[in-house]
Design an enzyme around this catalytic site. Structure first.
Site, mmCIF file in Angstrom:
data_model
loop_
_atom_site.group_PDB
_atom_site.id
_atom_site.type_symbol
_atom_site.label_atom_id
_atom_site.label_comp_id
_atom_site.label_asym_id
_atom_site.label_seq_id
_atom_site.Cartn_x
_atom_site.Cartn_y
_atom_site.Cartn_z
ATOM 1 N N PHE A 12 37.858 36.944 141.246
ATOM 2 C CA PHE A 12 37.817 35.989 142.347
ATOM 3 C C PHE A 12 36.628 35.058 142.051
ATOM 4 C CE2 PHE A 12 40.272 39.423 143.923
ATOM 5 C CZ PHE A 12 41.085 38.935 144.925
ATOM 6 N N ASP A 13 36.937 33.909 141.468
ATOM 7 C CA ASP A 13 35.869 33.094 140.890
ATOM 8 C C ASP A 13 34.954 32.457 141.927
ATOM 9 O OD1 ASP A 13 36.542 33.786 138.376
ATOM 10 O OD2 ASP A 13 37.403 31.886 137.783
ATOM 11 N N GLY A 57 29.999 26.888 142.963
ATOM 12 C CA GLY A 57 28.869 25.970 143.051
ATOM 13 C C GLY A 57 27.645 26.435 142.290
ATOM 14 N N TYR A 80 35.940 30.479 130.975
ATOM 15 C CA TYR A 80 36.735 29.349 131.457
ATOM 16 C C TYR A 80 35.874 28.283 132.114
ATOM 17 C CZ TYR A 80 41.669 30.502 130.733
ATOM 18 O OH TYR A 80 42.903 30.697 130.175
ATOM 19 N N TYR A 106 36.390 24.951 134.863
ATOM 20 C CA TYR A 106 37.308 24.407 135.864
ATOM 21 C C TYR A 106 36.773 23.081 136.384
ATOM 22 C CZ TYR A 106 39.047 29.194 135.808
ATOM 23 O OH TYR A 106 39.552 30.397 135.412
ATOM 24 N N HIS A 165 48.359 35.612 132.102
ATOM 25 C CA HIS A 165 47.537 35.679 133.309
ATOM 26 C C HIS A 165 47.828 34.469 134.181
ATOM 27 C CE1 HIS A 165 45.275 33.311 130.354
ATOM 28 N NE2 HIS A 165 44.730 32.677 131.386
ATOM 29 N N ASP A 210 41.457 21.471 156.321
ATOM 30 C CA ASP A 210 41.289 21.363 157.768
ATOM 31 C C ASP A 210 41.735 19.957 158.150
ATOM 32 O OD1 ASP A 210 40.492 21.300 160.389
ATOM 33 O OD2 ASP A 210 38.452 21.996 160.033
ATOM 34 N N GLU A 261 51.808 31.106 163.199
ATOM 35 C CA GLU A 261 51.188 31.407 161.911
ATOM 36 C C GLU A 261 52.123 32.206 161.002
ATOM 37 O OE1 GLU A 261 46.463 31.394 162.984
ATOM 38 O OE2 GLU A 261 47.619 33.204 163.470
#
Length: 618
Positions: free
Chosen positions: A284-285, A292, A368, A370, A418, A427, A467
Site C-alpha cells: 500500500f504505497d 509525499g 517503482y 509514479y 502484478h 470530493d 452507498e
C-alpha cells in the site's frame, strides 16, 4: 509573514512549532519517531469563512516499545488539542526511513542469513548486497505480531550498481523492528543468481534526434498567488502532504465549483506469484510507504519542460523535523493538438488548437516511480494521468523454463504478474455542495416495434441512490459513465448541470476472496464507490493499512448504506494497469499510463472554447 490559507500545505515554521508543542507536552523523547505528519484540513464551513485554525496531526511511534498514538496540535494557538493512544488498535503506522536501514543491518548481522549466503556460495558478495525492506501484508502468523517487516536479498557488483537484476531467489528474512531481531530466515531452493547486469545508464546516446524548443516569449498564461492558480477560466489550489503527495482543492471552472478536493488517496500493488518470496507482496504505497514523503525534487528540462512554476513542499522526517522538497510540484502549459475544427461547404476551414494546464508530481517508492499529472483543458475537462515507470521487481528461475505467474524478461530473470490499483478520492461539488449520482449506459434496442430497422440504440440513466447501489464496475460494452448532477442548478435547456466521470476500464483486484489482500484492499474490487461526505473518511483502506487484517475503509463506511440523493458526495475511483511484464520493460520500464476523465455534461450552455483565437496560419 502572510497568514496561510486554511488549505495551504504545511510550512517549515508550522512543523517546527508543532513539534515544540509536543515536546512541551512530554511526547517527544529519544525513542520517539514520527511515521506520519499531516495537515488537519478544517471543516468546509470554516474554510469558506476563511478563518480556520491551522492544525497538524502527528502519528508518534515509540521505537523501544512499539506503542503508537496520534496527537493533534494547533499551531495557531500553540497547544495540544488531543492525544490518542493506539495501544490496542489494529494496524501499524507507515514505515520510517530509518527502519529501511535497520532492516538491512539486522539482516546482514544475522548468522542464519550469513549461513544461507555461504551455502549458496555468495559469502564473498555480502558487502554490496541490498536487503530490500518490504511490507509483509497480514497473514496472522504467531511470530508476526506488532511491527514487523520482511526482506529479500539482491546482489550488486558495487555500491552504485542497480540491485534488481540479481535476486537471491528463495531467501526471505523476517524481522521484528521493535525488538530488533531476526525472527527467522527462510532459505528455499538453489536457483542461480541471474548474471546479466541491469544497468540502464551509460548507453551511447543516439544522435538522430533534433532539438525541440518550447518557448513562451510573453510568459505563461497562468497566474499564481501563493497556492492558488488561475488559468483560462480555471481556479484551483495546490496542496501537498506526506501521505497522498499532491492534492487539489477548490477547483472551479468559469467561477463555478466542480471539485472541493481531489487526490490519489491510496494504491495497492498485489502480486500474482505463489513463490515463497512473493505470494505475500501487496504494498500500500500511500498508507505503508507514503507518496509525499517519497516525493521527488523535480528538475526543469527533465521532469518538466517549458516555462515552469514550481511549488515547494515541507514534510517531516522521522524525528519530526521539517524537510523541504524545493520543487515538489510542477506547473506548466503545453500544446495538446486540435481542440475543434470544421471545414464548411465553401471550403473555409476553422481550427483552434487545444492547450492544457499541467499540475504534476513524482514519487519514487523502492523500485517503482509514479508520476501524477492533473490536466485542465480549455473546454472544462479535467484528466488525471498516472504514469508508472522505474524497474520491475524480479525473481530468479531456470533460463528458458516457463512459469505460470511470471515472465522471463532477461536470461534467468523473471518478473511476476502484478497490478497497480490506484484509488482517486474525488470530493465533488458540481455547482454546489448538493449533488446526486447517476450511472449512464448506452444500450441497444431489441428489434421490434420500437426498433423496426434494427439500428436503434439509446441511453439509460439510473440513479445510484445509496452507498451500496453505488458500488459499481465499469462496462466498456455499454460505454458506461457516471454522472454527478447538481441538485440546485439547471442549464438553459432545463437539465441539471453535471460532470461525468469517464473511466478507462481496467481489471479490478484479481486476488480471490479468500486471499489476505482481498480483505485488506477491498476498495480495489470495484471501479466506483460513492460515500456521503464525512471528514474522518479519508483513505479507502483505512487509516492504518500496514499489517491490518482487513475490512477497514470503504467496506466499513458503506455498510451504513447512507442516502446519496442531493447531498455532499465523495467518489472513489479505482484504475490502473494490470502488468504482465515484457522484455521491453527491462532494465528500466517505459511509462505505463492509466487514468480517467471528468468532463462537463450540460455544465455549460454551449462549447466554452468558441472564443479561442485562431493561430497565425489557421
Amino acid at each position: 509573514m502572510s497568514t496561510p490559507h486554511p488549505l495551504d500545505p504545511l510550512t517549515t515554521a508550522e512543523l517546527s512549532a508543532g513539534r515544540a508543542v509536543l515536546a512541551e507536552a512530554g511526547l517527544v523523547g529519544d525513542t520517539i519517531r514520527f511515521p506520519q505528519v499531516l495537515p488537519v484540513e478544517p471543516a468546509k464551513d470554516e474554510v469558506r469563512a476563511g478563518d480556520a485554525d491551522r492544525r497538524i496531526r502527528y502519528t508518534l511511534l515509540d521505537t523501544a516499545t512499539g506503542r503508537a498514538g496520534e496527537a493533534v496540535v494547533s499551531v495557531s494557538r500553540h497547544e495540544l488539542v488531543s492525544w490518542d493512544d493506539w495501544a490496542e488498535a489494529e494496524g501499524q503506522p507507515a514505515y520510517l526511513f530509518e527502519e529501511y536501514d535497520l532492516a538491512e543491518r539486522l539482516t546482514k548481522a544475522s548468522e542464519q542469513w550469513q549461513a544461507a549466503m555461504a551455502r549458496r556460495g555468495l559469502a564473498h558478495r555480502i558487502e554490496h548486497a541490498f536487503c530490500a525492506p518490504l511490507a509483509p501484508g497480514y497473514f496472522g502468523r504467531a511470530d508476526e505480531t506488532g511491527r514487523v517487516i520482511r526482506s529479500l536479498t539482491f546482489l550488486r557488483e558495487d555500491a552504485d550498481d542497480s540491485p534488481w537484476a540479481h535476486p537471491v531467489e528463495g531467501l526471505i528474512t523476517h524481522i521484528d523492528l521493535t525488538t530488533r531481531e531476526v525472527l527467522r530466515v527462510e532459505d528455499e531452493g538453489d536457483v542461480p543468481v541471474p548474471a546479466e547486469h541491469g544497468r540502464y545508464t551509460g548507453v551511447p546516446a543516439r544522435t538522430s534526434l533534433r532539438p525541440i524548443e518550447i518557448t513562451q516569449p510573453d510568459g505563461p498564461s497562468f497566474t499564481v498567488d501563493g497556492s492558488e492558480i488561475t488559468w483560462e477560466g480555471w481556479r484551483l489550489r495546490v496542496g501537498f502532504n506526506a501521505r497522498e503527495g499532491l492534492t487539489l482543492h477548490q477547483v472551479g471552472f468559469q467561477d463555478r465549483p466542480v471539485l472541493y478536493r481531489a487526490s490519489v488517496a491510496e494504491m495497492v500493488v498485489p502480486y500474482g506469484d505463489i513463490a515463497p518470496g512473493r505470494f505475500w507482496i501487496s504494498y500500500f504505497d500511500a498508507g505503508e510507504y507514503q507518496f509525499g514523503k517519497n516525493g521527488n525534487n523535480l528538475r526543469q528540462g527533465c521532469d518538466c519542460l517549458g516555462v515552469i512554476h514550481y511549488f515547494p513542499a515541507w514534510v517531516a522526517d522521522d524525528h519530526g523535523e521539517p524537510v523541504e522538497i524545493p520543487q515538489a510540484v510542477c506547473l506548466h502549459e503545453e500544446d495538446d493538438g486540435i481542440l475543434w475544427k470544421h471545414t464548411d461547404l465553401g471550403g473555409r476551414p476553422e481550427v483552434r488548437r487545444s492547450r492544457r494546464l499541467v499540475v504534476s508530481s513524482i514519487s519514487t517508492i523502492g523500485n517503482y516511480d509514479y508520476g501524477f499529472y492533473w490536466y485542465f483543458y480549455l473546454d472544462g475537462t479535467i484528466e488525471l494521468e498516472a504514469k508508472a515507470t522505474g524497474v520491475v521487481f524480479c525473481g530468479a528461475g531456470a533460463t528458458g523454463q516457463a512459469q505460470p505467474h511470471a515472465t522471463e524478461i532477461a536470461p534467468g530473470l523473471f518478473a511476476p504478474v502484478h497490478q497497480h490499483l490506484f484509488c482517486a478520492r474525488l470530493d465533488v461539488e458540481v455547482d454546489g455542495e448538493r449533488n446526486s449520482l447517476y450511472e449512464v449506459d448506452v444500450i441497444g434496442v431489441p428489434t421490434g416495434p420500437e426498433n423496426p430497422y434494427g439500428n436503434a440504440f439509446t441511453w439509460r440513466s439510473t440513479q445510484l441512490r445509496t452507498e451500496r447501489e453505488a458500488m459499481r464496475l465499469a462496462d466498456p460494452s455499454r460505454a458506461r459513465v457516471w454522472e454527478i448532477r447538481s441538485a440546485d442548478r439547471v442549464n438553459r435547456l432545463g437539465k441539471p448541470t453535471a460532470y461525468q466521470l469517464v473511466p478507462r476500464p481496467s481489471a479490478t483486484l484479481m486476488a480471490q476472496p479468500e486471499a489476505s489482500v482481498h480483505g485488506r484492499a477491498a476498495f480495489a474490487t470495484r471501479h466506483l464507490w460513492a460515500t456521503r461526505f464525512h471528514e474522518d473518511e479519508r483513505y479507502p483502506a483505512g487509516e492504518r493499512p500496514n499489517a491490518h487484517p482487513g475490512g477497514a475503509g470503504l467496506p466499513e463506511w458503506t455498510a451504513a448504506d447512507r442516502d446519496l440523493t442531493g447531498t455532499d458526495l465523495v467518489l472513489w475511483h479505482v484504475f490502473g494497469p494490470t502488468h504482465v511484464p515484457r522484455p521491453e520493460d527491462w532494465p528500466v520500464m517505459p511509462v505505463d499510463r492509466s487514468g480517467f476523465l471528468l468532463r462537463p455534461y450540460g455544465f455549460s450552455d454551449r462549447n466554452p472554447a468558441l472564443d479561442l483565437p485562431a493561430g497565425h496560419h489557421c
